[in-house]
Design an enzyme around this catalytic site. Structure first.
Site, PDB file in Angstrom:
ATOM      1  N   ASP A   1     -13.092  -8.547   4.049  1.00 20.96           N
ATOM      2  CA  ASP A   1     -14.319  -8.525   3.236  1.00 20.96           C
ATOM      3  C   ASP A   1     -14.898  -9.936   3.159  1.00 20.96           C
ATOM      4  O   ASP A   1     -16.117 -10.139   3.241  1.00 20.96           O
ATOM      5  CB  ASP A   1     -14.040  -8.025   1.805  1.00 20.96           C
ATOM      6  CG  ASP A   1     -14.250  -6.517   1.638  1.00 20.96           C
ATOM      7  OD1 ASP A   1     -13.996  -5.775   2.611  1.00 20.96           O
ATOM      8  OD2 ASP A   1     -14.654  -6.081   0.540  1.00 20.96           O
TER       9      ASP A   1
ATOM     10  N   TYR B   1       0.818  -1.215   0.000  1.00 22.85           N
ATOM     11  CA  TYR B   1       0.000   0.000   0.000  1.00 22.85           C
ATOM     12  C   TYR B   1       0.854   1.268   0.000  1.00 22.85           C
ATOM     13  O   TYR B   1       0.481   2.264  -0.605  1.00 22.85           O
ATOM     14  CB  TYR B   1      -0.883   0.042   1.256  1.00 22.85           C
ATOM     15  CG  TYR B   1      -2.211  -0.633   1.110  1.00 22.85           C
ATOM     16  CD1 TYR B   1      -2.305  -1.997   0.879  1.00 22.85           C
ATOM     17  CD2 TYR B   1      -3.387   0.094   1.239  1.00 22.85           C
ATOM     18  CE1 TYR B   1      -3.529  -2.615   0.770  1.00 22.85           C
ATOM     19  CE2 TYR B   1      -4.623  -0.518   1.135  1.00 22.85           C
ATOM     20  CZ  TYR B   1      -4.685  -1.862   0.897  1.00 22.85           C
ATOM     21  OH  TYR B   1      -5.906  -2.472   0.791  1.00 22.85           O
TER      22      TYR B   1
ATOM     23  N   ASP C   1      -6.995  -6.690   4.104  1.00 22.66           N
ATOM     24  CA  ASP C   1      -8.083  -6.013   3.390  1.00 22.66           C
ATOM     25  C   ASP C   1      -8.998  -7.057   2.750  1.00 22.66           C
ATOM     26  O   ASP C   1     -10.223  -7.020   2.904  1.00 22.66           O
ATOM     27  CB  ASP C   1      -7.479  -5.103   2.313  1.00 22.66           C
ATOM     28  CG  ASP C   1      -8.533  -4.397   1.481  1.00 22.66           C
ATOM     29  OD1 ASP C   1      -9.515  -3.915   2.068  1.00 22.66           O
ATOM     30  OD2 ASP C   1      -8.376  -4.331   0.253  1.00 22.66           O
TER      31      ASP C   1
ATOM     32  N   LYS D   1       2.524 -15.123   2.922  1.00 18.53           N
ATOM     33  CA  LYS D   1       2.777 -15.858   1.680  1.00 18.53           C
ATOM     34  C   LYS D   1       4.286 -16.130   1.629  1.00 18.53           C
ATOM     35  O   LYS D   1       4.980 -15.783   0.662  1.00 18.53           O
ATOM     36  CB  LYS D   1       2.271 -15.027   0.482  1.00 18.53           C
ATOM     37  CG  LYS D   1       2.262 -15.757  -0.849  1.00 18.53           C
ATOM     38  CD  LYS D   1       1.233 -16.857  -0.977  1.00 18.53           C
ATOM     39  CE  LYS D   1       1.410 -17.611  -2.283  1.00 18.53           C
ATOM     40  NZ  LYS D   1       0.556 -18.825  -2.374  1.00 18.53           N
TER      41      LYS D   1
ATOM     42  N   ASP E   1      -3.520 -18.156   0.798  1.00 22.60           N
ATOM     43  CA  ASP E   1      -4.490 -18.891  -0.036  1.00 22.60           C
ATOM     44  C   ASP E   1      -5.213 -19.946   0.804  1.00 22.60           C
ATOM     45  O   ASP E   1      -6.438 -20.085   0.751  1.00 22.60           O
ATOM     46  CB  ASP E   1      -3.824 -19.500  -1.279  1.00 22.60           C
ATOM     47  CG  ASP E   1      -2.516 -20.223  -0.994  1.00 22.60           C
ATOM     48  OD1 ASP E   1      -2.007 -20.145   0.146  1.00 22.60           O
ATOM     49  OD2 ASP E   1      -1.994 -20.881  -1.916  1.00 22.60           O
TER      50      ASP E   1
HETATM   51  C1  IPM Z   1     -10.696  -0.639   3.423  1.00 22.07           C
HETATM   52  C2  IPM Z   1     -10.641  -0.100   2.009  1.00 22.07           C
HETATM   53  C3  IPM Z   1      -9.386   0.726   1.794  1.00 22.07           C
HETATM   54  C4  IPM Z   1      -8.200  -0.211   1.928  1.00 22.07           C
HETATM   55  C5  IPM Z   1      -9.297   1.509   0.474  1.00 22.07           C
HETATM   56  C6  IPM Z   1     -10.486   2.388   0.251  1.00 22.07           C
HETATM   57  C7  IPM Z   1      -8.041   2.320   0.402  1.00 22.07           C
HETATM   58  O1  IPM Z   1     -10.768  -1.117   1.088  1.00 22.07           O
HETATM   59  O2  IPM Z   1     -10.615   0.154   4.369  1.00 22.07           O
HETATM   60  O3  IPM Z   1     -10.841  -1.850   3.595  1.00 22.07           O
HETATM   61  O4  IPM Z   1      -7.821  -0.886   0.955  1.00 22.07           O
HETATM   62  O5  IPM Z   1      -7.629  -0.272   3.019  1.00 22.07           O
HETATM   63 MN    MN Z   2     -11.338  -3.031   1.957  1.00 25.46          MN
END
Ligand code: IPM
Ligand code: MN
Ligand code: NAD
Length: 352
Positions: free
Chosen positions: A246, A136, A242, A186, A218
């Site tokens: 999700d 990042y 990240d 990884k 993975d």
């Molecule tokens: C999160 C988002 C951010 C990240 C983006 C918007 C920069 O996806 O907070 O999970 O990747 O950290």
């Molecule tokens: Mn995110």
């Protein structure tokens, strides 16, 4: 207790509005709230997604409540002007290196999960995501090769100190929970991960009461849907964290349910300074329609009360109210229901 509120773009203002109503309903003494511009909204007004006055506002606050940033209309801007740079800039400027993303299946609500209920029921995990490093924040660019072809590149790196400090956060979190920590990397391919694994293993010697294991990312993604109940605390880098968070959100039910706290070292008179935000983004596909689930933001406000204001009882009260609202059927489209953002906010407040 000063809270800087940065609602941002898309559904950000819609979900933050409900979280603020929940905080108001608690009627906490000494709470003061000030708003700042961030993201595409700030770029339109001030020419920058994270204007200096917004950064100053957060520095003067005891905690930051953040909605979301991101606007498809800005995807063509130079990178430093894109809305997403605002949240990355805040995390970097405020030294918020530890991102806590808890994913717990609400009791009796295992059928909300995308997984089989008997698998979802067991989920009670915490993802500790490193937030100030990794690919990042490395150098990046698009260069032209000798043959005239363009090549995109992003530098991934972690220093020992960066790994060490997030490892300590994760081990301490595991001590306060079931005492198990899984480090995700990884290392079979990446040197960055090789060092990550060595440093985490070294830090483990200071925590003999925590059982540490390592998974490749993975395999971790696979285990997260096969047997998510086996995880207690997961520690991982910025990029893997990240993605896995999700994924974890759908294991519990929806991305509209997962909250987060981003913490650093700064202490205030009330607790640890932090930024609190749902893990989801600005959801342009449903923005402005009153369809967003505000629960992730409401639960982020609960995390704020817990970590930044040392008000555990109030935090737990909010969490119980959210669980009851869900149980009583107040669900948005993300959970197969039809409750509006406002109706969900009202339902949580009634149950408080
Ligand atoms: C999160 C988002 C951010 C990240 C983006 C918007 C920069 O996806 O907070 O999970 O990747 O950290
Ligand atoms: Mn995110
Ligand atoms: P997203 O999280 O915004 O949306 C993904 C999907 O989930 C969409 O279908 C959306 O409608 C749904 N969704 C998300 N939150 C919801 C909620 N509270 N209630 C109901 N449904 C919800 O991810 P994306 O579409 O990949 O990104 C959209 C924009 O947001 C992009 O500009 C991205 O960079 C940005 N983003 C910002 C943050 C942040 O501010 N921290 C986080 C993630 C993405």
């Amino acid at each position: 207790m000063k809270i800087a509120v940065l609602a941002g773009d898309g559904i950000g203002p819609e979900v933050v509005r409900e979280a603020l109503r929940v905080l108001e309903a608690l009627d906490l003494p000494g709470l003061s709230i000030s708003d700042g511009d961030v993201g595409a909204a700030a770029w339109r007004k001030h020419g920058h997604p994270l204007p200096p006055q917004t950064l100053d506002l957060t520095r003067l606050a005891d905690a930051v409540l953040f909605g979301a940033v991101g606007d498809p209309a800005c995807d063509g801007l130079e990178r430093h002007l894109r809305p997403e740079q605002a949240i990355l800039g805040l995390r970097a400027e405020l030294g918020l290196f530890a991102n806590l993303r808890p994913a717990t299946c609400f009791a009796g609500l295992e059928h909300l999960s995308a997984l089989k209920p008997e698998i979802a029921r067991e989920i009670d995990l915490l993802i500790v995501r490193e937030l100030n490093g990794d690919v990042y924040f490395g150098e990046k660019g698009i260069r032209t090769l000798d043959n005239g072809e363009r090549q995109g590149w992003d530098m991934m790196s972690y220093s020992e100190a960066e790994v060490r400090r997030i490892a300590h956060v994760a081990f301490r979190a595991a001590q306060g929970r079931a005492g198990r920590l899984t480090s995700v990397d990884k290392a079979n391919v990446l040197e960055t991960s090789q060092l990550w694994r060595e440093v985490v293993t070294d830090v483990a010697r200071e925590y003999p009461d925590v059982a540490l294991d390592h998974l490749y990312v993975d395999n971790a993604a696979m285990q997260l849907v096969r047997a998510p109940g086996a995880f207690d605390v997961i520690v991982t880098g910025n990029l893997f964290g990240d993605i896995l968070s999700d994924q974890a959100s759908m294991c519990v039910g929806s991305i509209g349910l997962l909250a987060s706290a981003s913490l650093g070292e700064r202490q205030t008179q009330f607790g640890t300074f932090g930024l609190y935000e749902p893990i989801h983004g600005s959801a342009p596909d449903i923005a402005g329609q009153g369809k967003a689930n505000p629960m992730a933001t409401i639960l982020s406000a609960a995390m704020m009360l817990r970590h930044s204001f040392s008000r555990e009882a109030d935090a737990a009260r909010i969490e119980r109210a959210v669980a009851r609202a869900l149980d009583d059927g107040f669900r948005g489209g993300d959970l197969g229901g039809s409750a509006s953002t406002r109706q969900i906010g009202d339902a949580v407040i009634e149950r408080l």
